[in-house]
Enzyme design. Structure first.
Site, PDB file in Angstrom:
ATOM      1  N   ASP A 106       0.827  -1.201   0.000  1.00  0.00           N
ATOM      2  CA  ASP A 106       0.000   0.000   0.000  1.00  0.00           C
ATOM      3  C   ASP A 106       0.863   1.252   0.000  1.00  0.00           C
ATOM      4  OD1 ASP A 106       0.941  -0.519   2.592  1.00  0.00           O
ATOM      5  OD2 ASP A 106      -1.002  -0.309   3.571  1.00  0.00           O
ATOM      6  N   ILE A 107       1.903   1.261   0.850  1.00  0.00           N
ATOM      7  CA  ILE A 107       2.685   2.493   1.001  1.00  0.00           C
ATOM      8  C   ILE A 107       4.126   2.153   1.385  1.00  0.00           C
ATOM      9  CG2 ILE A 107       1.935   2.749   3.420  1.00  0.00           C
ATOM     10  CD1 ILE A 107       1.888   5.809   2.926  1.00  0.00           C
ATOM     11  N   ASP A 109       7.183   3.614   3.361  1.00  0.00           N
ATOM     12  CA  ASP A 109       7.496   4.640   4.347  1.00  0.00           C
ATOM     13  C   ASP A 109       9.018   4.638   4.532  1.00  0.00           C
ATOM     14  OD1 ASP A 109       7.304   6.496   6.390  1.00  0.00           O
ATOM     15  OD2 ASP A 109       6.616   5.077   7.883  1.00  0.00           O
ATOM     16  N   GLY A 111      10.788   2.058   4.018  1.00  0.00           N
ATOM     17  CA  GLY A 111      11.277   1.139   2.984  1.00  0.00           C
ATOM     18  C   GLY A 111      11.739  -0.193   3.554  1.00  0.00           C
ATOM     19  N   THR A 113      10.165  -2.629   5.053  1.00  0.00           N
ATOM     20  CA  THR A 113       9.320  -3.789   4.759  1.00  0.00           C
ATOM     21  C   THR A 113       9.628  -4.349   3.380  1.00  0.00           C
ATOM     22  OG1 THR A 113       7.571  -2.836   6.117  1.00  0.00           O
ATOM     23  CG2 THR A 113       6.928  -4.609   4.623  1.00  0.00           C
ATOM     24  N   LYS A 137       6.135   7.654   0.487  1.00  0.00           N
ATOM     25  CA  LYS A 137       6.527   8.807   1.309  1.00  0.00           C
ATOM     26  C   LYS A 137       8.033   9.000   1.148  1.00  0.00           C
ATOM     27  CE  LYS A 137       3.559   7.922   5.255  1.00  0.00           C
ATOM     28  NZ  LYS A 137       3.541   7.779   6.720  1.00  0.00           N
ATOM     29  N   ASP A 165      -4.644   1.749   7.032  1.00  0.00           N
ATOM     30  CA  ASP A 165      -5.289   1.863   8.340  1.00  0.00           C
ATOM     31  C   ASP A 165      -4.431   2.582   9.361  1.00  0.00           C
ATOM     32  OD1 ASP A 165      -3.280  -0.269   8.504  1.00  0.00           O
ATOM     33  OD2 ASP A 165      -4.081  -0.607  10.515  1.00  0.00           O
TER      34      ASP A 165
HETATM   35  P1  IMP Z   1       7.973   0.717   5.992  1.00  0.00           P
HETATM   36  O1  IMP Z   1       8.521  -0.620   6.321  1.00  0.00           O
HETATM   37  O2  IMP Z   1       8.413   1.762   6.983  1.00  0.00           O
HETATM   38  O3  IMP Z   1       8.207   1.164   4.565  1.00  0.00           O
HETATM   39  O4  IMP Z   1       6.434   0.650   6.252  1.00  0.00           O
HETATM   40  C1  IMP Z   1       5.586   0.150   5.354  1.00  0.00           C
HETATM   41  C2  IMP Z   1       4.325  -0.288   6.042  1.00  0.00           C
HETATM   42  O5  IMP Z   1       3.946   0.583   7.112  1.00  0.00           O
HETATM   43  C3  IMP Z   1       3.198  -0.221   5.053  1.00  0.00           C
HETATM   44  O6  IMP Z   1       3.010  -1.490   4.491  1.00  0.00           O
HETATM   45  C4  IMP Z   1       2.024   0.207   5.886  1.00  0.00           C
HETATM   46  O7  IMP Z   1       1.352  -0.921   6.369  1.00  0.00           O
HETATM   47  C5  IMP Z   1       2.598   0.936   7.062  1.00  0.00           C
HETATM   48  N1  IMP Z   1       2.489   2.400   6.910  1.00  0.00           N
HETATM   49  C6  IMP Z   1       3.475   3.285   6.713  1.00  0.00           C
HETATM   50  N2  IMP Z   1       3.014   4.542   6.625  1.00  0.00           N
HETATM   51  C7  IMP Z   1       1.672   4.439   6.762  1.00  0.00           C
HETATM   52  C8  IMP Z   1       0.607   5.419   6.752  1.00  0.00           C
HETATM   53  O8  IMP Z   1       0.789   6.645   6.585  1.00  0.00           O
HETATM   54  N3  IMP Z   1      -0.634   4.919   6.924  1.00  0.00           N
HETATM   55  C9  IMP Z   1      -0.906   3.606   7.115  1.00  0.00           C
HETATM   56  N4  IMP Z   1       0.061   2.658   7.118  1.00  0.00           N
HETATM   57  C10 IMP Z   1       1.334   3.085   6.956  1.00  0.00           C
HETATM   58 MG    MG Z   2       1.273  -2.720   5.249  1.00  0.00          MG
END
Ligand code: IMP
Ligand code: MG
Length: 186
Positions: A106-107, A109, A111, A113, A137, A165
């Site tokens: 979905d997004i 953030d 990175g 994940t 982002k 969510d």
């Molecule tokens: P990352 O590992 O920091 O890139 O986070 C990615 C995961 O965090 C995404 O798969 C989302 O589930 C969750 N996430 C990050 N930012 C948001 C947001 O603004 N709203 C909802 N979920 C978010």
């Molecule tokens: Mg997620």
């Protein structure tokens, strides 16, 4: 739709991407993927649960080729902060060896994940592996990560809607909205 049902959560700040804009962009992404993978014999859209569900189900209806979908569930988040530690809660079912895999989230953030899941999937010898995310982002990235297909780049807001969510709330909204964290209580 009444104004009341349009904002069913008190923590919604403002709509940042409308339902119509999402629809147009998702259609364009689907067409792009359909064109890029027109000769693929084994195309798999691999979504990360649960945030990518709404996106992946809309996206695949713009890909008029044989394909399949699968899901994984990983967690790195508690509330609004990434822990940087990615745990696999549920693995995908398909043996992806020889498949053209597009990892859908979905997004992006920090990175972490997608970066971690991508490494894991590469060990499973797919024919190809690309990443597709609805939102990015950019200014929050903490790892260098290539996003092959993305819907929208957004500023550093915490957002909900269209599958995304905050503590499991807000996934049902048809638009993407920013959250007013001062008005949010768990
Ligand atoms: P990352 O590992 O920091 O890139 O986070 C990615 C995961 O965090 C995404 O798969 C989302 O589930 C969750 N996430 C990050 N930012 C948001 C947001 O603004 N709203 C909802 N979920 C978010
Ligand atoms: Mg997620």
């Amino acid at each position: 739709m009444t104004e009341l049902s349009r904002f069913p959560y008190s923590f919604i700040d403002k709509i940042i991407i409308s339902e119509e804009d999402i629809e147009t962009r998702v259609q364009a992404l689907g067409r792009q993927i359909a064109s890029d993978y027109k000769d693929s014999e084994n195309l798999l859209l691999l979504g990360l649960l649960r945030g990518s569900v709404v996106f992946i189900t809309d996206l695949m209806r713009h890909i008029p080729h044989p394909m399949t979908m699968d899901f994984m569930s990983v967690s790195s988040y508690s509330g609004t902060e990434s822990s940087g530690f990615v745990r696999i809660d549920l693995d995908h079912k398909t043996n992806i060896q020889g498949w053209d895999v597009i990892l859908i989230d979905d997004i992006i953030d920090t990175g972490y994940t997608v970066h971690t899941v991508k490494k894991l999937l590469l060990d499973r010898n797919p024919k190809s592996l690309k990443v597709c995310a609805l939102l990015d982002k950019v200014e929050r990235h903490k790892v260098d990560i290539a996003i092959d297909y993305f819907g929208f780049k957004i500023p550093d807001y915490f957002v909900v809607g269209y599958g995304l969510d905050i503590d499991e709330k807000g996934r049902n909204l048809p638009y993407i909205a920013s959250v007013d964290l001062n008005r949010y209580t768990k």
